[in-house]
Design a protein around this motif. Structure first.
Motif, mmCIF file in Angstrom:
data_model
loop_
_atom_site.group_PDB
_atom_site.id
_atom_site.type_symbol
_atom_site.label_atom_id
_atom_site.label_comp_id
_atom_site.label_asym_id
_atom_site.label_seq_id
_atom_site.Cartn_x
_atom_site.Cartn_y
_atom_site.Cartn_z
ATOM 1 N N CYS A 34 53.883 -64.839 32.503
ATOM 2 C CA CYS A 34 53.924 -64.327 33.827
ATOM 3 C C CYS A 34 53.806 -62.819 33.424
ATOM 4 O O CYS A 34 53.496 -62.182 32.518
ATOM 5 N N SER A 35 53.864 -61.913 34.588
ATOM 6 C CA SER A 35 53.392 -60.710 34.576
ATOM 7 C C SER A 35 54.537 -59.849 33.910
ATOM 8 O O SER A 35 55.554 -60.241 33.977
ATOM 9 N N GLU A 38 57.596 -59.492 36.253
ATOM 10 C CA GLU A 38 58.464 -60.553 36.089
ATOM 11 C C GLU A 38 59.639 -60.787 34.871
ATOM 12 O O GLU A 38 60.465 -61.221 35.035
ATOM 13 N N LYS A 304 60.770 -65.468 45.846
ATOM 14 C CA LYS A 304 60.108 -66.282 44.904
ATOM 15 C C LYS A 304 59.080 -65.704 44.215
ATOM 16 O O LYS A 304 58.194 -65.141 44.807
ATOM 17 N N GLY A 305 59.051 -65.573 42.873
ATOM 18 C CA GLY A 305 57.972 -64.729 42.188
ATOM 19 C C GLY A 305 57.115 -65.729 41.242
ATOM 20 O O GLY A 305 57.381 -67.131 41.433
ATOM 21 N N GLU A 306 56.516 -65.318 40.438
ATOM 22 C CA GLU A 306 55.449 -66.004 39.556
ATOM 23 C C GLU A 306 56.149 -67.071 38.869
ATOM 24 O O GLU A 306 55.699 -68.044 38.693
ATOM 25 N N TYR A 307 57.275 -66.670 38.091
ATOM 26 C CA TYR A 307 58.048 -67.593 37.258
ATOM 27 C C TYR A 307 58.532 -68.675 37.992
ATOM 28 O O TYR A 307 58.581 -69.842 37.556
ATOM 29 N N PHE A 309 57.391 -70.187 40.832
ATOM 30 C CA PHE A 309 56.196 -71.048 41.353
ATOM 31 C C PHE A 309 55.968 -71.873 40.081
ATOM 32 O O PHE A 309 55.661 -73.002 40.280
ATOM 33 N N LYS A 310 55.595 -71.091 38.874
ATOM 34 C CA LYS A 310 55.189 -71.998 37.715
ATOM 35 C C LYS A 310 56.400 -72.915 37.115
ATOM 36 O O LYS A 310 55.904 -74.126 36.727
#
Length: 380
Positions: A34-35, A38, A304-307, A309-310
């Motif tokens: 992730c970024s 995040e 909801k962040g990138e983490y 969603f993954k």
């Protein structure tokens, strides 16, 4: 110099960040992809979990020190308690998943929030005891003084009746001496007045009446001296008993005083804290409540962040794969049942199998008939 320092600082920051990410209970494999933002978010959540555990360790160590009065025992149990709080907080944060509905998220987080409130109370109370230690000591001092006076009065009630009774005996013995002295003094005045001729026969000189009154006085004087000797002995014995009772009283007071001096345990301090104004303690509780619930609300309020969603993609992929396997097994079982039913139906219509089973059934019935006949014959 700068070229040597900067890489080490970056490594330290990276290791600290990784440590806090582990404390947050997140999936490090997913979060590594992730970024940076995040990762920083979850590192902040993990730092809150870690420092909450540190505060729990300090609070528990102080509380247990007031119980055991031993640094090593207090630190050991406090460390275990800090690990327990760390594990609970990490579990609470890691089990909160982002949903598509805020209502579902609140329902999911409500048990965790209740548990966080309980943990905040447990953590804040010992620290309140330390923060308000001076005020609590003042309250305990007043309570100890009251307990000391009450203890002395209770002990005195055990000895005072006996001491008062002995003092009354001394008073009675002393009154006997005073009464006898008054009697002797009266007899003395009588025979002197007789000798001077101012009373009695009013004849000047030492006549028979004077001698009689003088003898009576002398006899009373001897009785007085004997009474003084006897009563002084009795009074000395009684005073010895009184002194012994007072010594016993002082000994019991001294013996019980350490119990009162030790009246500063955990329960006594909590009760003393309850007598203080509630507002400062309430603000401290709110502070720890905010610290304890901040990771939960951070996850609830953040979008909801990138983490997320993954993580959802990973979980749904596993769920889909499991559902597919279950469905395939169900289809396989249903197909197998259909084939078995068809096969057995076809076999049931064959004459060869029918004749074979008919033959075996006849042999079995013949064996049963022979066995029954033999059993009946033996019975006769």
């Amino acid at each position: 110099m700068r070229s040597n320092r900067h890489p080490s600082i970056k490594i330290e920051r990276f290791m600290l960040k990784k440590f806090f990410i582990i404390c947050s209970g997140s999936d490090t494999d997913i979060l590594n992809d992730c970024s940076i933002g995040e990762q920083n978010k979850y590192a902040g959540i993990g730092a809150t979990v870690f420092f909450t555990a540190v505060m729990a360790f300090i609070a528990a160590s102080y509380a247990l020190y007031t119980v055991f009065d031993n640094y090593f025992t207090a630190i050991a149990f406090g460390f275990v308690w800090g690990l327990l709080i760390f594990n609970l907080d990490r579990f609470i944060v890691s089990t909160i998943k982002k949903r598509n509905s805020i209502i579902d998220e609140l329902i999911q987080a409500s048990p965790r929030i209740i548990l966080a409130v309980i943990i905040a109370v447990v953590i804040s109370k010992p620290l309140e005891l330390k923060i308000f230690e001076k005020e609590i000591n003042q309250v305990l001092l007043e309570q100890k003084n009251d307990l000391t006076l009450a203890n002395q009065n209770q002990i005195a009630q055990q000895f005072s009746p006996n001491i008062e009774g002995l003092k009354n005996e001394i008073t009675i013995l002393q009154n006997e001496i005073n009464t006898k002295e008054t009697e002797v003094n009266t007899l003395y005045d009588t025979y002197i007045s007789e000798a001077e001729g101012t009373a009695g026969t009013k004849l000047l000189g030492k006549g028979p009446v004077y001698k009689e009154k003088r003898d009576k006085h002398d006899a009373a004087l001897l009785e007085l001296q004997q009474l003084k000797t006897d009563n002084k002995t009795k009074i000395a014995q009684i005073e010895t008993q009184i002194a012994q009772l007072k010594t016993n009283y002082n000994t019991q007071v001294i013996t019980t005083q350490p119990i009162i001096d030790g009246f500063d345990g955990l329960m006594a301090r909590v009760n003393a804290l309850g007598t203080l104004p509630w507002l400062p303690s309430f603000f401290i509780f709110l502070l720890f409540l905010a610290i304890e619930t901040s990771p939960i609300f951070a996850k609830l309020l953040s979008p909801k962040g990138e983490y997320d969603f993954k993580l959802e993609d990973t979980e749904t992929a596993v769920k889909t794969w499991v559902d597919q396997k279950v469905y395939e097994r169900q289809v396989l079982l249903q197909t197998d049942r259909t084939l078995n039913n068809k096969i057995y139906n076809d076999i049931a219509e064959e004459d060869e199998l029918y004749n074979y089973k008919r033959k075996k059934a006849r042999e079995l019935m013949q064996l049963q008939a022979d066995a029954f006949f033999k059993h009946q014959k033996n019975a006769l």
